[in-house]
Structures are given as C-alpha cells and as structure tokens.
Design an enzyme around this catalytic site. Structure first.
Site, short mmCIF file in Angstrom:
data_model
loop_
_atom_site.label_atom_id
_atom_site.label_comp_id
_atom_site.label_asym_id
_atom_site.label_seq_id
_atom_site.Cartn_x
_atom_site.Cartn_y
_atom_site.Cartn_z
N LYS A 187 -1.70 5.36 1.11
CA LYS A 187 -2.74 4.98 0.34
C LYS A 187 -3.69 5.87 -0.50
O LYS A 187 -3.81 7.10 0.05
CB LYS A 187 -3.63 3.68 0.54
C1 LIG Z 1 0.10 -1.23 1.72
C2 LIG Z 1 -0.05 -2.65 1.41
C3 LIG Z 1 -0.35 -3.70 2.18
C4 LIG Z 1 -0.75 -3.89 3.68
O1 LIG Z 1 -1.49 -2.66 4.17
P1 LIG Z 1 -1.61 -2.27 5.86
O2 LIG Z 1 -2.95 -1.42 5.84
O3 LIG Z 1 -0.31 -1.45 5.80
O4 LIG Z 1 -1.26 -3.63 6.43
C5 LIG Z 1 -0.80 -5.08 1.60
N1 LIG Z 1 -0.40 -5.27 0.27
C6 LIG Z 1 0.20 -4.16 -0.58
C7 LIG Z 1 0.11 -4.36 -1.89
C8 LIG Z 1 0.13 -2.73 0.15
O5 LIG Z 1 0.66 -1.95 -0.77
#
Ligand SMILES: *Cc1c(COP(=O)(O)O)cnc(C)c1O
Length: 391
Positions: A187
């Site tokens: 992210k």
């Molecule tokens: C990465 C992601 C998540 C989940 O995030 P985590 O921190 O890995 O649990 C949920 N929704 C979207 C669209 C994502 O890209």
C-alpha cells in the site's frame, strides 16, 4: 522472438523504507515497551489528523478492521452487504464469516468501481451495509452513494485500502463517514502489516477498540504500566487484533513521507501515461471525471486479449520472462472456488467485473522506481506484443 530483457528483476512493488523508519523501530525495541502502547496512540492521533477524522483505531490489518466493523453492526444470518466483486476477497470473506450474504454490484467498465445507479436496484429490506472500494488510488463517486445510504438507512463502510491521501471533491477520504485503511507492504504507506478504522462515530470506534483486544475496556494495554490497573474486565468476548508499537513506529515515520510518496507516484504515472499513448494492445484503465486527487496506488492496464492474441495470464508470464514483476488487482471475488461453488454468482452474472478480471494487470509502481524502470516496463510490453504477432 524475445528481444527485450532487463538484467535485473523489477518487482511490482517495494516498500519505501529509509533510515528514519529503521531507527524509529530500533528505538521502540530498546524502549522496553514493544506491543500496543504510546506509539500506537500517537499513530492513531496522527493518522486521524491527517485524514481529518475525529476518531481512529489501529489494528493488525484492514481485514481485521472489516471483521470488527461488521461484527459491531450486529449482522444476522440473512442480512445482506452490498459490495464489489472487484476487490480483495478479504472483504467478502469477512461478510461471509459474520453469517451475512455478500451482494455483488457490477462495476463501471472504465474506472472498475461500483456506482450508485448500479447499487440502487440491489437494495432490499435485508441490506444492512454497503462497502464501496476506492480503487487503485481514485475515490468512488461518494455523493450519490451517500445519498442512497442515507435514504435507505444503510451503513456505509468505505474500503480505503488504496486511498491513503486520496481526495474526493476537495476532501480527504476518511474525513467523513467510516473508512478502513490498510498498511500492508504494497500500500502507499506501510507498517509491515496493519490497518486503521477511521470514523466520526465515537461509539463505533470505541466498540472496535474493545473488540480488537479481548473485549476489555479502553486502555487495557496499560495494565502492566504504572498508570494502568492490573484488574481488567471483559465486557464482551473480543479478538486479538491490536497493532504493536514496533509497527506503529513505522506508521508514524511512513505517514511523514506519504505525501512525498504520492507525489513521486504521480510523476511516474505521467511517464507511463505518455509512453502508453503508442501502445494499442494494452491500455490503462480510466480515471474518474469528477474532481478528485488520485494517489496512484496501482497502475492498472487492461490487455486487449483479441488484439494481443494471448490471454492476460500468458501476457503476465511473458512479462515475467522479461524480468518485469506484475500484480493482479483483482481476480473477481465471485470467481474464487469457494464463492463459485455456492452458485449464487455463476460466470456471466457480473459481465463487466469478469471482463476486467480476465484482462487487468498492475504494473510496477512504487516511489523508489526510476523513469528508466518505467521505460523498461513499456519496452517489455511492446516486445511481448511484437513477439505474439510473430508466427
Ligand atoms: C489490501 C486490501 C485489503 C486488505 O488489507 P489488509 O491490511 O491486507 O487486510 C482490503 N481491500 C482492498 C481493496 C485491498 O487492496
């Protein structure tokens, strides 16, 4: 015939970790308090201030945040939650594990996001919540979605995993309503693993705070410190989803860099956009027409599989053979084995989602990339197209 190969593998994503991140973590390790504590507290306050929201609760992941928010809603079997199948499947898993039913809305062909006009016909008496996804760094068109939610008294949970710093009509995602952010390493900022529930609703955030730590009262983490009480009361059974101070320290130093990271992403995207003007077989997805600030979490392109004469999966393999890393965001949730077997959404039921699911790929994009890396990616794509044409 393959003509272009990079000498070294270019990963699809790399976290931007610098000396300040590292020394911050070392400081926490030496401090004697390494689990949830003052750094977590400071990270929650700093992140809430950044998005402009009054309340925030840090967790081990965005998935944990989604789990607790859905539990806090008190979903019952038969309740429905409207969302996109073009999302990370964790959201759908959490809906399912709470005993509710995911109801999928098909997506816009250009932006790959769900829109109010597609959601409206799917609202029923059983609809309890909707989860729009701010996709790839662009915001969903929230005004009409908020209006729908208000009209039908449905809880709106914004999946902001891709949207740290994203703005919709001049306002940061997270400032109003209820949003869940992710700090997974791919992210726009990271804590290794981590997530944040951000909301105007203090009661909800307090409930999430209790549920994330055994169902104990608010400042339970202080129980071994001088200030805390060793006697703790469980008010309802809860989970163990608390972020550590080691991670929160990373969150604090990463947050300082977030705007710079997002600026760098924007510069790299401008280079990609320019180079893709001369590629017909592979096209970037569309960006919203309404006013917004994009944070370019992902650079997603669609392979024109007819023109390229190969499937997306073959295309990805060919890029990897040329040392270019690729991601897929996402393979439609309803096509995963578990959901496909339920038979509620057979292939063909969400045509735009499936069309995208078969064609999209995410190209390398991270702040540490160079302009030359971007050029290499596009050269490799042109080479795959050329080789595909050669009999
Ligand atoms: C990465 C992601 C998540 C989940 O995030 P985590 O921190 O890995 O649990 C949920 N929704 C979207 C669209 C994502 O890209």
């Amino acid at each position: 015939m393959q003509e272009f190969t990079r000498k070294t593998f270019l990963p699809f994503s790399l976290p931007g970790i610098d000396e300040k991140d590292i020394s911050g973590v070392i400081e926490v390790l030496k401090s004697g308090w390494i689990t949830t504590g003052p750094k977590c507290d400071a990270f929650e306050k700093a992140f809430a201030a950044y998005v402009g929201a009054p309340h925030a609760c840090a967790l081990t992941s965005a998935t944990a945040g989604m789990h607790l928010v859905l539990l806090a809603l008190g979903l019952k079997p038969g309740d429905e939650v409207i969302t996109s199948s073009m999302t990370w499947v964790s959201t759908v898993n959490m809906i399912e594990l709470c005993g509710a039913r995911p109801v999928f809305v098909d997506i816009d062909r250009s932006t790959l996001m769900i829109t109010a006009d597609r959601i409206a016909p799917l609202i029923s008496k059983r609809t309890r919540a909707m989860v729009p996804v701010h996709y790839a760094g662009a915001p969903a068109d929230m005004d009409p979605i908020r209006e729908l939610a208000k009209k039908h008294n449905i809880v709106l949970i914004e999946d902001a995993a891709h949207a740290a710093g994203t703005e919709y009509k001049g306002q940061r995602v997270g400032k109003t309503g209820l949003s869940i952010f992710s700090f997974h390493p791919i992210k726009n900022m990271t804590t290794g693993e981590g997530g944040m529930v951000v909301s105007e609703d203090q009661e909800l955030v307090d409930r999430v705070r209790r549920l994330k730590f055994h169902g104990l009262a608010k400042d339970a983490w202080q129980r071994y410190s001088r200030k805390g009480s060793v006697v703790m009361e469980v008010t309802e059974p809860g989970f163990k989803y608390n972020l550590t101070d080691i991670q929160a320290s990373l969150g604090l130093t990463q947050l300082e860099k977030l705007d710079r990271f997002n600026e760098r992403r924007k510069e790299l995207v401008a280079i990609y956009d320019e180079l893709f003007k001369s590629v017909e077989e592979v096209r970037p997805i569309g960006r919203p027409a309404y006013p917004h600030k994009h944070t370019h979490h992902l650079y997603i392109v669609q392979v024109d599989i007819d023109r390229a004469g190969m499937s997306r999966d073959e295309f990805v393999d060919q890029l990897k053979a040329r040392n270019i890393g690729v991601g897929i965001h996402f393979r439609a949730a309803h096509l995963h084995e578990y959901y496909a077997k339920q038979g509620r959404y057979p292939r063909g039921s969400l045509p735009e989602t499936e069309r995208a699911s078969d064609r999209i790929m995410s190209l390398p994009l991270f702040p540490g990339m160079t302009a030359n890396d971007v050029r290499d990616v596009v050269l490799a794509i042109k080479d795959v197209v050329r080789a595909g044409r050669t009999p």
